[in-house]
Design an enzyme around this catalytic site. Structure first.
Site, mmCIF file in Angstrom:
data_model
loop_
_atom_site.group_PDB
_atom_site.id
_atom_site.type_symbol
_atom_site.label_atom_id
_atom_site.label_comp_id
_atom_site.label_asym_id
_atom_site.label_seq_id
_atom_site.Cartn_x
_atom_site.Cartn_y
_atom_site.Cartn_z
ATOM 1 N N ARG A 5 18.410 34.936 10.333
ATOM 2 C CA ARG A 5 18.191 33.887 9.340
ATOM 3 C C ARG A 5 19.439 33.737 8.473
ATOM 4 N NH1 ARG A 5 14.717 32.384 12.194
ATOM 5 N NH2 ARG A 5 12.496 32.136 11.721
ATOM 6 N N HIS A 9 21.034 26.766 15.389
ATOM 7 C CA HIS A 9 19.747 27.482 15.463
ATOM 8 C C HIS A 9 19.130 27.294 16.858
ATOM 9 C CE1 HIS A 9 16.277 29.119 12.808
ATOM 10 N NE2 HIS A 9 16.119 29.509 14.062
HETATM 11 P P1 NAP Z 1 10.107 42.064 15.067
HETATM 12 O O1 NAP Z 1 9.611 42.425 16.421
HETATM 13 O O2 NAP Z 1 9.144 41.991 13.932
HETATM 14 O O3 NAP Z 1 11.263 43.110 14.711
HETATM 15 C C1 NAP Z 1 11.775 43.264 13.435
HETATM 16 C C2 NAP Z 1 12.637 44.525 13.395
HETATM 17 O O4 NAP Z 1 13.303 44.587 12.129
HETATM 18 C C3 NAP Z 1 11.810 45.816 13.522
HETATM 19 O O5 NAP Z 1 12.525 46.737 14.292
HETATM 20 C C4 NAP Z 1 11.723 46.305 12.082
HETATM 21 O O6 NAP Z 1 11.607 47.693 11.935
HETATM 22 C C5 NAP Z 1 13.062 45.854 11.538
HETATM 23 N N1 NAP Z 1 13.032 45.729 10.078
HETATM 24 C C6 NAP Z 1 12.280 44.901 9.322
HETATM 25 N N2 NAP Z 1 12.544 45.075 8.022
HETATM 26 C C7 NAP Z 1 13.478 46.049 7.946
HETATM 27 C C8 NAP Z 1 14.151 46.689 6.880
HETATM 28 N N3 NAP Z 1 13.930 46.374 5.600
HETATM 29 N N4 NAP Z 1 15.049 47.656 7.179
HETATM 30 C C9 NAP Z 1 15.281 48.000 8.473
HETATM 31 N N5 NAP Z 1 14.667 47.427 9.531
HETATM 32 C C10 NAP Z 1 13.777 46.470 9.267
HETATM 33 O O7 NAP Z 1 10.864 40.666 15.093
HETATM 34 P P2 NAP Z 1 11.541 39.922 16.352
HETATM 35 O O8 NAP Z 1 10.527 39.234 17.171
HETATM 36 O O9 NAP Z 1 12.455 40.897 17.022
HETATM 37 O O10 NAP Z 1 12.388 38.803 15.585
HETATM 38 C C11 NAP Z 1 13.361 39.152 14.611
HETATM 39 C C12 NAP Z 1 13.838 37.926 13.852
HETATM 40 O O11 NAP Z 1 14.675 37.129 14.684
HETATM 41 C C13 NAP Z 1 12.741 36.948 13.425
HETATM 42 O O12 NAP Z 1 12.088 37.369 12.240
HETATM 43 C C14 NAP Z 1 13.501 35.655 13.220
HETATM 44 O O13 NAP Z 1 13.949 35.542 11.885
HETATM 45 C C15 NAP Z 1 14.719 35.817 14.137
HETATM 46 N N6 NAP Z 1 14.693 34.845 15.253
HETATM 47 C C16 NAP Z 1 15.696 33.913 15.332
HETATM 48 C C17 NAP Z 1 15.698 33.008 16.384
HETATM 49 C C18 NAP Z 1 16.793 31.995 16.522
HETATM 50 O O14 NAP Z 1 16.670 31.050 17.283
HETATM 51 N N7 NAP Z 1 17.913 32.146 15.851
HETATM 52 C C19 NAP Z 1 14.686 33.044 17.339
HETATM 53 C C20 NAP Z 1 13.681 33.992 17.218
HETATM 54 C C21 NAP Z 1 13.695 34.892 16.169
HETATM 55 P P3 NAP Z 1 10.329 48.502 12.527
HETATM 56 O O15 NAP Z 1 10.572 48.538 14.016
HETATM 57 O O16 NAP Z 1 10.420 49.823 11.914
HETATM 58 O O17 NAP Z 1 9.121 47.697 12.113
HETATM 59 C C1 GLV Z 2 13.052 30.967 15.382
HETATM 60 O O1 GLV Z 2 13.947 30.996 14.609
HETATM 61 C C2 GLV Z 2 11.928 31.843 15.350
HETATM 62 O O2 GLV Z 2 11.751 32.563 14.344
HETATM 63 O O3 GLV Z 2 11.159 31.854 16.335
#
Ligand code: NAP
Ligand code: GLV
Length: 313
Positions: free
Chosen positions: A228, A276
């Site tokens: 983000r 994005h």
């Molecule tokens: P997820 O499965 O919820 O993983 C989040 C990770 O971040 C987990 O490992 C979590 O730790 C860690 N985390 C959260 N808060 C933390 C903190 N304060 N300190 C250290 N580690 C922390 O999420 P995801 O599905 O992988 O997606 C991650 C992010 O990618 C989304 O929230 C979104 O913003 C972004 N995204 C962007 C796009 C794009 O097109 N650019 C697309 C999809 C997603 P734990 O394992 O200990 O819970």
């Molecule tokens: C895209 O940014 C998502 O959070 O899926």
């Protein structure tokens, strides 16, 4: 079973058609301003606040993306927006993990093999061989070891550069050195050559990519932000690029989207910008995932991907 649906209008018809096909038994309707009739489930992407208040019977809100920060920001700004008894459920992978691995993998290899610098040499019509960076010290550090971060880490490990991962709770991933919690944050950052951000945006992670973090990385490090825009202190990146502490950055997300035409990032040749688009929510995968979870909840079963509202992800 009643399902109410909202996405930005341009995309709504295709999503509605596919959901209707996947859930023929559901009464599916697109939310229109003023519709406060009961619904069992809501399926949304960037919904207006008015969609939630007041609505009887809502059991779950499905977010058609991985990040729930936009919905939780609505709740922070206007407490009580989200129905108190409804679960908030996000997309898990939904076809995004392979896209993220391609995007980050491409950016890491581009920097490892100095294609960014060859682009500049080509523009100047200069024939010059650049020494590749040594793979053994080209340490990739991934912030966030969730669904996407751990997939990216696994995809990068076979290339042979050291891969590290950082999360809140400990993780065990073959070929990846993992660090957990604030106490290990600086050890994780120390000497990292490519910092990849895949954290959710929460109050704890706001502005996490700042001058202090950049100063802990190897000199001439690279930044890849695919999570983000609000994670990044923009002026700190511009300063780190000017000093050489950061050599280049690939940015897919921005505080303001679309990025305004006069934003300084457009004029910085060491920043690569994409709109994005690193990992798009794929309709077929997401419709199948949400429809299966709605069916499971309707049978009284539990599902994964439920957001912990206190943690913010
Ligand atoms: P997820 O499965 O919820 O993983 C989040 C990770 O971040 C987990 O490992 C979590 O730790 C860690 N985390 C959260 N808060 C933390 C903190 N304060 N300190 C250290 N580690 C922390 O999420 P995801 O599905 O992988 O997606 C991650 C992010 O990618 C989304 O929230 C979104 O913003 C972004 N995204 C962007 C796009 C794009 O097109 N650019 C697309 C999809 C997603 P734990 O394992 O200990 O819970
Ligand atoms: C895209 O940014 C998502 O959070 O899926």
């Amino acid at each position: 079973m009643k399902v109410i649906f909202y996405t930005p209008p341009k995309e709504a018809a295709d999503w509605l058609r596919d959901f209707a096909h996947a859930m023929p038994e559901a009464e599916l309707r697109e939310w229109q301003p003023g519709d406060d009739a009961p619904a069992d489930f809501a399926v949304v992407w960037r919904p207006p606040r008015e969609m939630f208040t007041p609505r009887a019977g809502l059991r779950a809100v499905f977010n058609l993306g991985a990040g729930v920060d936009a919905i939780l920001a609505l709740e922070r700004e206007h407490p009580g927006t989200l129905p108190r008894d409804a679960q908030l459920i996000r997309i898990e992978d939904g076809g995004m993990a392979p896209q993220m691995a391609e995007y980050v993998g491409h950016a890491v290899l581009r920097y490892l093999r100095r294609f960014d610098e060859y682009d500049i040499l080509q523009a100047e019509r200069r024939w010059k061989v650049l020494e590749p960076h040594p793979r053994e010290t080209f340490t990739v550090g991934i912030l966030g070891m969730g669904v996407l971060g751990s997939h990216v880490a696994r995809a990068l490990a076979p290339f042979g550069m050291p891969v590290r991962g950082y999360s809140r709770s400990p993780r065990d991933i073959e070929g990846v050195k993992t660090y957990a919690g604030e106490a290990q944050f600086d050890a994780f950052l120390s000497g990292v050559k490519v910092l990849v951000n895949l954290l959710p945006h929460t109050p704890d992670t706001h502005d996490v990519l700042d001058a202090r973090v950049f100063s802990k990385l190897a000199h001439g490090a690279y930044l890849i932000n695919v999570a983000r825009g609000a994670h990044l202190v923009e002026q700190d990146l511009l300063d780190a690029l000017a000093s050489g502490q950061i050599a280049a950055a690939t940015l897919d997300v921005f505080r303001e989207e679309p990025l305004s035409a006069n934003h300084p990032f457009w004029r910085q040749p060491r920043i690569t910008i994409t709109p994005h688009s690193s990992a798009l929510t794929l309709r077929a995968e997401s419709v199948a995932q949400v429809a299966a979870k709605i069916a499971a909840l309707a049978r009284g079963e539990s599902v994964t991907g439920v957001v912990d509202l206190a943690r913010g992800y």
